[in-house]
Write a protein that holds these residues in place. Structure first.
Motif, PDB file in Angstrom:
ATOM      1  N   THR A  18       0.850  -1.205   0.000  1.00  8.01           N
ATOM      2  CA  THR A  18       0.000   0.000   0.000  1.00  8.01           C
ATOM      3  C   THR A  18       0.881   1.249   0.000  1.00  8.01           C
ATOM      4  OG1 THR A  18       0.016   0.003   2.402  1.00  8.01           O
ATOM      5  CG2 THR A  18      -1.822  -1.157   1.333  1.00  8.01           C
ATOM      6  N   ALA A  19       0.248   2.405  -0.210  1.00  8.13           N
ATOM      7  CA  ALA A  19       0.986   3.680  -0.159  1.00  8.13           C
ATOM      8  C   ALA A  19       1.614   3.835   1.222  1.00  8.13           C
ATOM      9  CB  ALA A  19       0.035   4.840  -0.461  1.00  8.13           C
ATOM     10  N   ASP A  20       0.871   3.436   2.242  1.00 12.58           N
ATOM     11  CA  ASP A  20       1.358   3.539   3.619  1.00 12.58           C
ATOM     12  C   ASP A  20       2.589   2.655   3.823  1.00 12.58           C
ATOM     13  OD1 ASP A  20       0.931   4.282   6.491  1.00 12.58           O
ATOM     14  OD2 ASP A  20       0.661   2.107   6.665  1.00 12.58           O
ATOM     15  N   MET A  21       2.542   1.446   3.276  1.00  6.19           N
ATOM     16  CA  MET A  21       3.675   0.524   3.429  1.00  6.19           C
ATOM     17  C   MET A  21       4.914   1.063   2.712  1.00  6.19           C
ATOM     18  SD  MET A  21       5.207  -2.101   4.509  1.00  6.19           S
ATOM     19  CE  MET A  21       3.846  -2.542   5.571  1.00  6.19           C
ATOM     20  N   LEU A  22       4.722   1.630   1.502  1.00  6.74           N
ATOM     21  CA  LEU A  22       5.862   2.188   0.769  1.00  6.74           C
ATOM     22  C   LEU A  22       6.469   3.344   1.563  1.00  6.74           C
ATOM     23  CD1 LEU A  22       4.400   2.235  -2.873  1.00  6.74           C
ATOM     24  CD2 LEU A  22       6.050   0.608  -1.929  1.00  6.74           C
ATOM     25  N   ALA A  23       5.589   4.160   2.178  1.00  9.05           N
ATOM     26  CA  ALA A  23       6.072   5.302   2.963  1.00  9.05           C
ATOM     27  C   ALA A  23       6.880   4.810   4.160  1.00  9.05           C
ATOM     28  CB  ALA A  23       4.889   6.154   3.418  1.00  9.05           C
ATOM     29  N   LYS A  24       6.347   3.802   4.844  1.00  6.54           N
ATOM     30  CA  LYS A  24       7.062   3.278   6.016  1.00  6.54           C
ATOM     31  C   LYS A  24       8.410   2.700   5.612  1.00  6.54           C
ATOM     32  CE  LYS A  24       3.340   2.254   9.178  1.00  6.54           C
ATOM     33  NZ  LYS A  24       2.182   1.395   9.383  1.00  6.54           N
ATOM     34  N   ALA A  25       8.394   1.936   4.519  1.00  3.18           N
ATOM     35  CA  ALA A  25       9.643   1.301   4.076  1.00  3.18           C
ATOM     36  C   ALA A  25      10.660   2.351   3.650  1.00  3.18           C
ATOM     37  CB  ALA A  25       9.348   0.339   2.921  1.00  3.18           C
ATOM     38  N   ALA A  26      10.184   3.396   2.965  1.00  7.82           N
ATOM     39  CA  ALA A  26      11.111   4.427   2.487  1.00  7.82           C
ATOM     40  C   ALA A  26      11.744   5.181   3.649  1.00  7.82           C
ATOM     41  CB  ALA A  26      10.376   5.393   1.553  1.00  7.82           C
ATOM     42  N   HIS A  27      10.972   5.314   4.743  1.00  4.24           N
ATOM     43  CA  HIS A  27      11.470   6.094   5.869  1.00  4.24           C
ATOM     44  C   HIS A  27      12.049   5.243   6.984  1.00  4.24           C
ATOM     45  CE1 HIS A  27      10.270   9.964   4.272  1.00  4.24           C
ATOM     46  NE2 HIS A  27       9.306   9.272   3.686  1.00  4.24           N
ATOM     47  N   GLY A  28      12.058   3.949   6.781  1.00  3.81           N
ATOM     48  CA  GLY A  28      12.689   3.072   7.772  1.00  3.81           C
ATOM     49  C   GLY A  28      11.906   2.922   9.064  1.00  3.81           C
ATOM     50  N   LEU A  29      10.589   3.116   9.017  1.00  2.00           N
ATOM     51  CA  LEU A  29       9.794   2.897  10.225  1.00  2.00           C
ATOM     52  C   LEU A  29       9.756   1.402  10.533  1.00  2.00           C
ATOM     53  CD1 LEU A  29       6.769   5.357   9.846  1.00  2.00           C
ATOM     54  CD2 LEU A  29       9.058   5.755  10.742  1.00  2.00           C
ATOM     55  N   ALA A  30       9.584   1.087  11.788  1.00  2.00           N
ATOM     56  CA  ALA A  30       9.595  -0.326  12.170  1.00  2.00           C
ATOM     57  C   ALA A  30       8.641  -0.538  13.329  1.00  2.00           C
ATOM     58  CB  ALA A  30      11.004  -0.757  12.525  1.00  2.00           C
ATOM     59  N   ASP A  31       7.343  -0.510  13.022  1.00  2.00           N
ATOM     60  CA  ASP A  31       6.363  -0.628  14.096  1.00  2.00           C
ATOM     61  C   ASP A  31       5.589  -1.943  14.067  1.00  2.00           C
ATOM     62  OD1 ASP A  31       4.921  -0.110  11.848  1.00  2.00           O
ATOM     63  OD2 ASP A  31       3.824   1.623  12.645  1.00  2.00           O
ATOM     64  N   ASP A  32       5.954  -2.842  13.185  1.00  2.00           N
ATOM     65  CA  ASP A  32       5.336  -4.175  13.221  1.00  2.00           C
ATOM     66  C   ASP A  32       6.334  -5.184  12.643  1.00  2.00           C
ATOM     67  OD1 ASP A  32       5.269  -3.767  10.496  1.00  2.00           O
ATOM     68  OD2 ASP A  32       3.086  -3.875  10.293  1.00  2.00           O
ATOM     69  N   LEU A  33       5.911  -6.429  12.518  1.00  2.00           N
ATOM     70  CA  LEU A  33       6.867  -7.461  12.109  1.00  2.00           C
ATOM     71  C   LEU A  33       7.342  -7.252  10.663  1.00  2.00           C
ATOM     72  CD1 LEU A  33       8.384  -9.921  13.030  1.00  2.00           C
ATOM     73  CD2 LEU A  33       6.455 -11.353  12.326  1.00  2.00           C
ATOM     74  N   LEU A  34       6.424  -6.829   9.780  1.00  2.00           N
ATOM     75  CA  LEU A  34       6.818  -6.666   8.378  1.00  2.00           C
ATOM     76  C   LEU A  34       7.834  -5.525   8.199  1.00  2.00           C
ATOM     77  CD1 LEU A  34       6.706  -7.361   5.420  1.00  2.00           C
ATOM     78  CD2 LEU A  34       4.543  -6.124   5.217  1.00  2.00           C
ATOM     79  N   THR A  35       7.559  -4.405   8.831  1.00  2.00           N
ATOM     80  CA  THR A  35       8.493  -3.275   8.664  1.00  2.00           C
ATOM     81  C   THR A  35       9.848  -3.588   9.323  1.00  2.00           C
ATOM     82  OG1 THR A  35       7.283  -2.243  10.489  1.00  2.00           O
ATOM     83  CG2 THR A  35       6.850  -1.401   8.274  1.00  2.00           C
ATOM     84  N   ASN A  36       9.835  -4.322  10.429  1.00  2.00           N
ATOM     85  CA  ASN A  36      11.103  -4.763  11.033  1.00  2.00           C
ATOM     86  C   ASN A  36      11.844  -5.693  10.076  1.00  2.00           C
ATOM     87  OD1 ASN A  36      11.756  -4.197  14.120  1.00  2.00           O
ATOM     88  ND2 ASN A  36       9.535  -4.125  13.840  1.00  2.00           N
ATOM     89  N   THR A  37      11.088  -6.587   9.463  1.00  2.00           N
ATOM     90  CA  THR A  37      11.695  -7.551   8.535  1.00  2.00           C
ATOM     91  C   THR A  37      12.347  -6.824   7.370  1.00  2.00           C
ATOM     92  OG1 THR A  37      10.090  -9.219   9.169  1.00  2.00           O
ATOM     93  CG2 THR A  37      11.153  -9.525   7.032  1.00  2.00           C
ATOM     94  N   LEU A  38      11.686  -5.770   6.881  1.00  2.00           N
ATOM     95  CA  LEU A  38      12.252  -5.014   5.748  1.00  2.00           C
ATOM     96  C   LEU A  38      13.584  -4.367   6.129  1.00  2.00           C
ATOM     97  CD1 LEU A  38       9.002  -3.427   4.304  1.00  2.00           C
ATOM     98  CD2 LEU A  38      10.495  -5.065   3.141  1.00  2.00           C
TER      99      LEU A  38
END
Ligand code: CTP
Length: 404
Positions: A87-107
Motif C-alpha cells: 500500500t501507499a502507507d507501506m511504501l512510505a514506512k519502508a522508504a522512511h525506515g519505520l519499524a512498528d510491526d513485524l513486516l516493517t522490522n523484517t524489511l
C-alpha cells in the motif's frame, strides 16, 4: 541446498486476496514461504488462510514468539522478500525506515533482494509523496513493480491495480534466479517490441506472420526482474500482461513504428523483437473484397513498410542508446546475420534459425548474438527466458558508466 526462503509481506489493501494465489505458486514451486501480514491486512485475509497455505505461522507483531527474535531472524534468513500488495502507507514506512510491526522490522533486517508490488488508487500512486517514496526505495536497490492499469476497487479504472499473481511470481522467480546480483538495469528505460504486425487488406483480412511474441515478452519479464522500466510495444499478441511493464498495443507496422519512436525518445535501450511486416497492401478496401464468378482474383499490390530498426539505429534519440535487433533466417544464418547487422546499423543482432517447426510459437530458442564490435556469443538451445537473460548480459555492460 534447502528450499529458497521467501518472505511474503502483505499490507492492508483489498488486493491481499490475490496474494493467496502468489503464495500458492511460491509454495508449489518449492519455496519455503513465511507470510508476514500487517494487522490492517487481516481485515481482508485472515491469519488462518496464510498459515494453512504456507504451512507456517503467520504473525503480524513483534511480541509473539519473542524468544525466537522473529523481527530480526525472519529478515536475516530470507532469500527474497516480496510485499504484495504494497500500500501507499507501506511504501512510505519502508522508504522512511519505520519499524512498528513485524513486516516493517523484517524489511529493515533483510539483506536479500526486496520486491514491492504496489496496489492503490491512481491518485495515491501519482501523489508526489508516493512518487518520492518509490524513487527512494528504487535508489536503494529495491524493485518496485509498476502497478497495472485496469479496474480498481469501486467503479474507477486507472493505474494502480496489482498485477496478476502469476506475473508477480515470474518477477520473484527472475529475481531469485539472479541471487545476490544487483538489478543491473535499475533506472534504465527499456523499450521492447514484440509479436507480429498485421497489415489489413480489407476489414476481415490481413497479411500477417506467425510470431507469438513470447521472446519479446520474455525480454520484458527479465528486464523488469533486473530493475528496468519497461515499455512493451505488443503487436497482436495473446499472452498474459507481464507485471510492471507499460504495455502499448499496436496492429500494423506503421502503428508499431509510431509507438516505438515515441517510447524511444527517453529510452536507454530499444530491442526490436517484433516480426515487422516488410510490406503492406498498397490499398485498403473499406468493404470486404468479394470473389466474382468466373474471374481470377486481382493481384495484391504491396508497398514497403518503414524499417523501424534501421530508423531507430540511424537516429538514436539519446546518446549511447543501445539498439538490439532480431533476425530470423532460414539459410546462411551467420553470413546473413552479419550483413543484416551492418545494414540495420544496430549494436547487437540476435540471429536465430527459423523453419516450419522452429522458434515461432515454441518455448525454446537457439541463437547467436552478433555485436557491431565483431563479438559473437553462441546461446545454446534453451528457454526463451535464457536467451532474454543473455541479451541483457550483453546490453548491461554497454550501459555501465552512462547516466541513467
Ligand atoms: N524490422 C523492423 N522494421 C521492418 C522489418 C524488420 O524494424 N520493417 C526489424 C525486426 O524487428 C528485427 C529486424 O528488423 O529486429 C530484422 O528483421 P528481418 O525481417 O529479419 O530483416 P529484413 O531487413 O526484413 O531482411 P530480410 O527480408 O532480407 O530477411
Amino acid at each position: 541446498m534447502g528450499k529458497p526462503k521467501v518472505v511474503l509481506g502483505v499490507s492492508g489493501g483489498i488486493a491481499a486476496y490475490k496474494a493467496c494465489e502468489l503464495l500458492r505458486r511460491l509454495t508449489e514451486s518449492g519455496h519455503e514461504v513465511r507470510v508476514v501480514p500487517t494487522a490492517a491486512s487481516l481485515n481482508f485475509v485472515g491469519e488462518a488462510t496464510w498459515a494453512a497455505l504456507s504451512g507456517n505461522p503467520a504473525s503480524t507483531g513483534v511480541w509473539e514468539s519473542v524468544h525466537e527474535v522473529p523481527h530480526v531472524r525472519i529478515g536475516q534468513s530470507a532469500d527474497l522478500v516480496v510485499v504484495a500488495p504494497a500500500t501507499a502507507d507501506m511504501l512510505a514506512k519502508a522508504a522512511h525506515g519505520l519499524a512498528d510491526d513485524l513486516l516493517t522490522n523484517t524489511l529493515l533486517t533483510a539483506r536479500c533482494p526486496v520486491v514491492f508490488a504496489p496496489a492503490m488508487h491512481t491518485e495515491m500512486w501519482e501523489h508526489p509523496a508516493t512518487r518520492e517514496n518509490v524513487a527512494t526505495l528504487r535508489r536503494r536497490g529495491a524493485l518496485v513493480i509498476e502497478p497495472a492499469v485496469g479496474r480498481l476497487t469501486g467503479k474507477d479504472t486507472g493505474k494502480g491495480r496489482l498485477p496478476d499473481p502469476e506475473e508477480i511470481f515470474e518477477v520473484c522467480r527472475g529475481v531469485l534466479a539472479r541471487g545476490a546480483a544487483a538489478p543491473d538495469l535499475a533506472g534504465r528505460h527499456v523499450v521492447i517490441s514484440a509479436g507480429g504486425t498485421r497489415e489489413p487488406l480489407d476489414p476481415v483480412r490481413y497479411l500477417g506472420n506467425r510470431s507469438s511474441g513470447k521472446q519479446g515478452y520474455a525480454l520484458a519479464r527479465t528486464a523488469v526482474a533486473r530493475g528496468a522500466r519497461v515499455t512493451l510495444v505488443a503487436a497482436n499478441t495473446a499472452l498474459a500482461d507481464p507485471a510492471g511493464v507499460d504495455l502499448v498495443r499496436v496492429g500494423t507496422a506503421v502503428q508499431l513504428r509510431e509507438a516505438v519512436l515515441e517510447a524511444a525518445k527517453d529510452a536507454d535501450v530499444v530491442v526490436m523483437a517484433a516480426a515487422v511486416a516488410d510490406f503492406r497492401p498498397a490499398a485498403y478496401a473499406s468493404g470486404k473484397i468479394k470473389k466474382k464468378d468466373g474471374q481470377e482474383p486481382a493481384p495484391v499490390a504491396l508497398v514497403r513498410n518503414p524499417d523501424v530498426l534501421a530508423e531507430v539505429s540511424a537516429q538514436r534519440a539519446r546518446e549511447g542508446q543501445v539498439v538490439v535487433g532480431f533476425a530470423a533466417e532460414t539459410d546462411e544464418v551467420l553470413a546473413n546475420g552479419r550483413a543484416k547487422l551492418r545494414r540495420k546499423g544496430c549494436d547487437l543482432l540476435v540471429v536465430n534459425e527459423v523453419g516450419e517447426s522452429k522458434t515461432f510459437g515454441a518455448e525454446e530458442n537457439e541463437a547467436v548474438i552478433l555485436s557491431s564490435d565483431g563479438a559473437e556469443v553462441q546461446i545454446p538451445y534453451g528457454p526463451k527466458e535464457a536467451l532474454a537473460q543473455a541479451v541483457w548480459d550483453q546490453v548491461a555492460p554497454r550501459l555501465a558508466g552512462r547516466r541513467a
